[in-house]
Structure formats: structure tokens, C-alpha cells
Design a protein around this motif. Structure first.
Motif, PDB file in Angstrom:
ATOM      1  N   THR A  39       0.828  -1.203   0.000  1.00 28.18           N
ATOM      2  CA  THR A  39       0.000   0.000   0.000  1.00 28.18           C
ATOM      3  C   THR A  39       0.863   1.253   0.000  1.00 28.18           C
ATOM      4  O   THR A  39       0.581   2.221  -0.716  1.00 28.18           O
ATOM      5  CB  THR A  39      -0.934   0.020   1.226  1.00 28.18           C
ATOM      6  N   VAL A  53      -4.418  -0.458  -4.950  1.00 28.97           N
ATOM      7  CA  VAL A  53      -5.002  -1.358  -5.949  1.00 28.97           C
ATOM      8  C   VAL A  53      -4.303  -2.720  -5.897  1.00 28.97           C
ATOM      9  O   VAL A  53      -4.957  -3.772  -5.932  1.00 28.97           O
ATOM     10  CB  VAL A  53      -4.886  -0.754  -7.370  1.00 28.97           C
ATOM     11  N   ASP A  96      -5.480  -4.561  -2.717  1.00 32.04           N
ATOM     12  CA  ASP A  96      -6.848  -5.085  -2.806  1.00 32.04           C
ATOM     13  C   ASP A  96      -6.928  -6.259  -3.773  1.00 32.04           C
ATOM     14  O   ASP A  96      -7.689  -7.209  -3.558  1.00 32.04           O
ATOM     15  CB  ASP A  96      -7.808  -3.975  -3.229  1.00 32.04           C
ATOM     16  N   THR A  97      -6.148  -6.184  -4.863  1.00 34.67           N
ATOM     17  CA  THR A  97      -6.118  -7.298  -5.815  1.00 34.67           C
ATOM     18  C   THR A  97      -5.538  -8.542  -5.149  1.00 34.67           C
ATOM     19  O   THR A  97      -6.041  -9.659  -5.351  1.00 34.67           O
ATOM     20  CB  THR A  97      -5.268  -6.922  -7.045  1.00 34.67           C
ATOM     21  N   PRO A 122     -10.803  -3.167  -5.882  1.00 35.04           N
ATOM     22  CA  PRO A 122     -10.014  -2.048  -5.357  1.00 35.04           C
ATOM     23  C   PRO A 122     -10.905  -0.935  -4.811  1.00 35.04           C
ATOM     24  O   PRO A 122     -11.834  -0.483  -5.494  1.00 35.04           O
ATOM     25  CB  PRO A 122      -9.208  -1.583  -6.576  1.00 35.04           C
ATOM     26  N   LEU A 128     -12.019   2.243  -6.681  1.00 39.53           N
ATOM     27  CA  LEU A 128     -12.997   2.157  -7.759  1.00 39.53           C
ATOM     28  C   LEU A 128     -14.429   2.291  -7.270  1.00 39.53           C
ATOM     29  O   LEU A 128     -15.350   2.510  -8.070  1.00 39.53           O
ATOM     30  CB  LEU A 128     -12.847   0.816  -8.505  1.00 39.53           C
TER      31      LEU A 128
END
Length: 206
Positions: A41, A135, A138-139, A145, A148
């Protein structure tokens, strides 16, 4: 100006590290998972940016990004921050996170302008630098993500890049110009958070 950028960078790394750490805790990751989530992150966006630019990632050359991540994780354990409910909603965290978001957005945009990317390239690099780490995180944990589906967060990076592009066209990329963009972006992000602004979503039920 350099000292201010480094200070903002460190503040952003601290906030992003905590964000990744707390997401890891909520998803029941083990110790290694927490460290990877926090590190991705905080540093992932910068690494992606530098790979696109074809250079050694900044986090691999300088010591302070990794040291900041490690110290933040240790402090999170020492003060048991993972037990505090809604830490991400406290104003000190929001302000730190906002400064980091804006600092990373500006860094990505300025580097893209420096190597003469077109307007699309500048916006993408600014966006990836600011939110790329989140992103990737989260992936990794198999969820959509947050940038979004969340509030005005990712839009700030786009706005910052557009403003800096305008300044570049006017040959006004200097300390005062960048400081003005940073101040406006921080104010806009905090206002958006206070007013709970969200981008519109399509409702498939109607």
C-alpha cells in the motif's frame, strides 16, 4: 521545497502503511501478510511508477521509505492500533492520508511531465503513483479495489495532474505553482470527505 516533499512523502508513507496494515487485520492475514499488505500500500504505487519510467524504483535506492514502513508497523503493534475501531475515520489519519495522496499525485505527474509524457500518460502516472499501492493490495486479497467504489479519493490524483499540466503549458511549474496545486487539492479532498461527495454510479435495478 525538497524538504517539504520528503516530509509529505514520509507522512503519506505512514498513513498508507497504516491503511494497508488495517486492511490486512480486517482480512485476517497472518504476520507476513500484514507486512506485505502494509508495504504494498505504501510503496507499490511508487514502484509501479518507476518501472513505467524505466528506472530503479526509488524505494530500492533510498532508505527512508522502507525504514518508515517498518517503524510504522512496529508502532502499530506497540500501540495496538489494530484494536482501535474506525482509526481511518479519525481526522489526524484523514489529514495525513490526504497529504500523502496529494504528494504522491504531484510526484507522479511531475516526473511524467519531465519525461514529456502526453496528457494521458501524465494522468495515468499520477493516478498510479497515488493509488497503485492500494489497488495492488486489494487485488492481492481478492477484493474490488477500494478506489474504484469509494468516495472522491482517486479523482484528486486526476485533478492534480490536470492542474499541473495546465501549469506546464503556461511554463509555471515552480515552487509556488506546485504549492498552490497541493494546497487546493488538500482542501478539495478534505471538503469532499466532510461533505461525503461521491461520483455517480449506475443503478442496474431500474
Amino acid at each position: 521545497m525538497f524538504d517539504l516533499v520528503v516530509a509529505a512523502d514520509i507522512l503519506g508513507i505512514v498513513a498508507f502503511t497504516l491503511s494497508g496494515f488495517l486492511v490486512g487485520v480486517r482480512n485476517n492475514l497472518d504476520l507476513l501478510g500484514l507486512i506485505i499488505s502494509a508495504s504494498l500500500t505504501a510503496l507499490g504505487g511508487g514502484v509501479v511508477r518507476d518501472v513505467i519510467l524505466g528506472r530503479t524504483p526509488f524505494a530500492f535506492n533510498e532508505y527512508y521509505p522502507a525504514i518508515t514502513v517498518i517503524l510504522t508497523i512496529l508502532l502499530a503493534f506497540a500501540f495496538r492500533l489494530y484494536r482501535r475501531k474506525q482509526l481511518e475515520r479519525q481526522w489526524l489519519f484523514i489529514i495525513s492520508d490526504t497529504i500523502g495522496l496529494v504528494a504522491f499525485s504531484i510526484t507522479g505527474a511531475l516526473l511524467a511531465i519531465e519525461v514529456e509524457f502526453n496528457f494521458f500518460g501524465v494522468m495515468i502516472l499520477s493516478f498510479l503513483t497515488a493509488v497503485g499501492g492500494g489497488v495492488l493490495r486489494d487485488t492481492m486479497i481478492n477484493q474490488v479495489p477500494s478506489v474504484l467504489i469509494s468516495d472522491f479519493y482517486g479523482s484528486i490524483a486526476i485533478i492534480v495532474s490536470v492542474l499541473l499540466l495546465v501549469l506546464a503549458q503556461m511554463d509555471m511549474i515552480n515552487t509556488w505553482g506546485v504549492a498552490g496545486v497541493a494546497t487546493f487539492a488538500i482542501f478539495l479532498r478534505l471538503l469532499a470527505y466532510t461533505k461525503q461527495w461521491h461520483l455517480p454510479k449506475l443503478n442496474m435495478d431500474h
